[in-house]
Design an enzyme around this catalytic site. Structure first.
Site, short mmCIF file in Angstrom:
data_model
loop_
_atom_site.label_atom_id
_atom_site.label_comp_id
_atom_site.label_asym_id
_atom_site.label_seq_id
_atom_site.Cartn_x
_atom_site.Cartn_y
_atom_site.Cartn_z
N LEU A 10 38.51 69.58 78.42
CA LEU A 10 37.37 68.95 78.89
C LEU A 10 36.57 69.94 79.98
O LEU A 10 35.63 69.64 80.18
CB LEU A 10 37.69 67.94 79.51
CG LEU A 10 38.61 66.81 78.94
CD1 LEU A 10 38.97 65.48 79.62
CD2 LEU A 10 37.90 66.47 77.55
N GLN A 12 34.32 73.89 80.56
CA GLN A 12 33.18 74.33 79.85
C GLN A 12 33.43 74.91 78.25
O GLN A 12 32.65 74.53 77.67
CB GLN A 12 32.80 75.55 80.72
CG GLN A 12 31.52 76.25 80.19
CD GLN A 12 31.05 77.79 80.54
OE1 GLN A 12 31.88 78.11 81.18
NE2 GLN A 12 29.73 78.07 80.48
N LEU A 13 34.39 75.81 78.23
CA LEU A 13 34.86 76.28 76.87
C LEU A 13 35.54 75.05 75.93
O LEU A 13 35.19 75.09 74.88
CB LEU A 13 35.80 77.52 77.34
CG LEU A 13 36.19 78.36 75.87
CD1 LEU A 13 34.99 78.43 74.82
CD2 LEU A 13 37.24 79.42 76.16
N ILE A 35 44.32 67.66 82.30
CA ILE A 35 45.11 67.26 83.42
C ILE A 35 44.17 65.87 83.74
O ILE A 35 44.94 65.28 84.67
CB ILE A 35 45.36 67.89 84.64
CG1 ILE A 35 43.89 68.69 84.92
CG2 ILE A 35 46.41 68.94 84.38
CD1 ILE A 35 44.05 69.42 86.33
N TYR A 142 42.12 86.17 90.52
CA TYR A 142 41.86 86.08 89.06
C TYR A 142 42.41 87.02 88.02
O TYR A 142 42.85 86.98 87.31
CB TYR A 142 40.41 85.67 88.82
CG TYR A 142 39.94 85.35 87.69
CD1 TYR A 142 40.44 84.01 86.78
CD2 TYR A 142 38.93 85.95 86.89
CE1 TYR A 142 39.93 83.96 85.76
CE2 TYR A 142 38.45 85.58 85.68
CZ TYR A 142 39.01 84.65 84.91
OH TYR A 142 38.41 84.29 83.88
C1 AKB Z 1 34.38 84.10 85.95
O1 AKB Z 1 33.19 84.35 86.40
O2 AKB Z 1 35.39 83.90 86.84
C2 AKB Z 1 34.49 83.71 84.47
C3 AKB Z 1 34.81 85.05 83.97
C4 AKB Z 1 33.92 86.23 83.71
O3 AKB Z 1 36.05 85.14 83.52
N1 AKB Z 1 33.30 83.36 84.10
#
Ligand code: AKB
Length: 321
Positions: A10, A12-13, A35, A142
């Protein structure tokens, strides 16, 4: 015919990929999970849907067996800016979710698609036309989870024969479900603001170049890499895919072609600016082109025309929320 299970369908992608996979493989062959089920009720009610925290491998394995799934599209992840607000939580979601999916895939012989990102690169990576195989020393949590995820997926392929594949997505621009918590989100927000108020306050500096891709191309990449002939794949996790590279000033100039009085100003968010500064300006995607025929359909002008057309039509109907 593939039988697919999608995690976090659900977002964005996920919301647009779910619909595209159902069009391609049939609604009943695409089980979608998330979730939560309190958003996008239309999608939730349009075919098989289950509430699932993908870190729960027991429940995931039950669903895979029940629906005779052969391919898992695993999208669950906290994006770059959100991950910096709680790095330990980001590690838990991004890594333990992936470990659970890979273990279930190993037991049940599923193929796995996992998106990586331009976030898998860092300040020591060559900035322009970043090669497929190069230095990956990201400085965001990330990015750390994306590199670890790429390596883990390759490990499961080499050690257990799990058919893992992925792409390194640039920022994804779309007009159905808004992104959340990404560094590249400005490039979506700007179009909504342009249609609503003809002005936008940008959280990245005017000259910050990043790679971007329009949603239809992002979906095409996810489907094509999973349909590619495995004999042609020298790489797996994960392929650079590129469609366009621009900075906020460039994007504003393209929007002005259609909304001449559009104005952009800047209030820099230091956290997202630091992340963006550590990422490449543009990617080189030769491996994806040669190994599975990657080619984007949209450049910056075609995407801008379509984004503004769709959002303007929605605004005219009073449906631009
Ligand atoms: C983010 O900005 O964290 C994401 C990506 C580029 O992985 N859109």
């Amino acid at each position: 015919m593939k039988r697919i299970l999608l995690t976090v369908s659900l977002g964005q992608l996920g919301s647009e990929l779910a619909a595209a996979l159902r069009r391609r493989y049939g609604t009943d062959n695409v089980v979608i999970t998330d979730i939560r089920d309190d958003v996008n009720r239309e999608l939730v009610e349009s075919g098989p849907f289950h509430l699932l925290d993908c870190r729960n491998s027991t429940e995931l394995a039950e669903l895979v067996r029940k629906h005779r799934t052969d391919t898992i599209y695993h999208l669950a992840a906290l994006l770059s800016a959100t991950a910096e607000t709680d790095p330990q939580h980001a590690w838990d979601i991004n890594m333990n979710g992936l470990v659970s999916v890979l273990e279930v895939a190993r037991e049940t012989e599923c193929a796995v698609f996992t998106p990586s990102s331009i976030g898998a690169f860092g300040p020591n990576t060559p900035k322009d036309y970043t090669p497929q195989d190069t230095i990956q020393r990201p400085t965001s949590m990330y990015g750390v989870t994306k590199v670890a995820g790429e390596l883990l997926c390759d490990y499961y392929f080499k050690r257990y024969g799990v058919d893992t594949r992925g792409v390194r997505y640039p920022g994804i621009i779309s007009n159905v479900t808004p992104p959340g918590g990404g560094t590249t989100d400005y490039a979506v927000d700007i179009y909504y603001a342009a249609v609503r108020t003809h002005s936008y306050i940008c959280f990245l500096d005017g000259g910050t170049y990043l790679d971007m891709i329009y949603m239809p191309d992002a979906i095409k990449a996810a489907i094509d890499v999973m349909e590619a002939n495995p004999d042609r794949l020298r790489h797996r996790n994960a392929f650079n895919v590129s469609a366009m590279s621009f900075c906020p000033e460039d994007l504003a100039a393209y929007i002005r072609r259609y909304i001449p009085d559009f104005e952009i100003s800047y209030e820099i968010d230091p956290v997202r600016q630091a992340i963006a500064n550590s990422w490449p300006n543009s990617l080189e995607d030769y491996a994806a082109r040669v190994e599975w025929g990657w080619e984007p359909d949209y450049d910056l002008d075609a995407m801008t025309r379509e984004m503004l057309r769709v959002l303007t039509e929605r605004a005219d109907r009073g449906a631009l929320v």
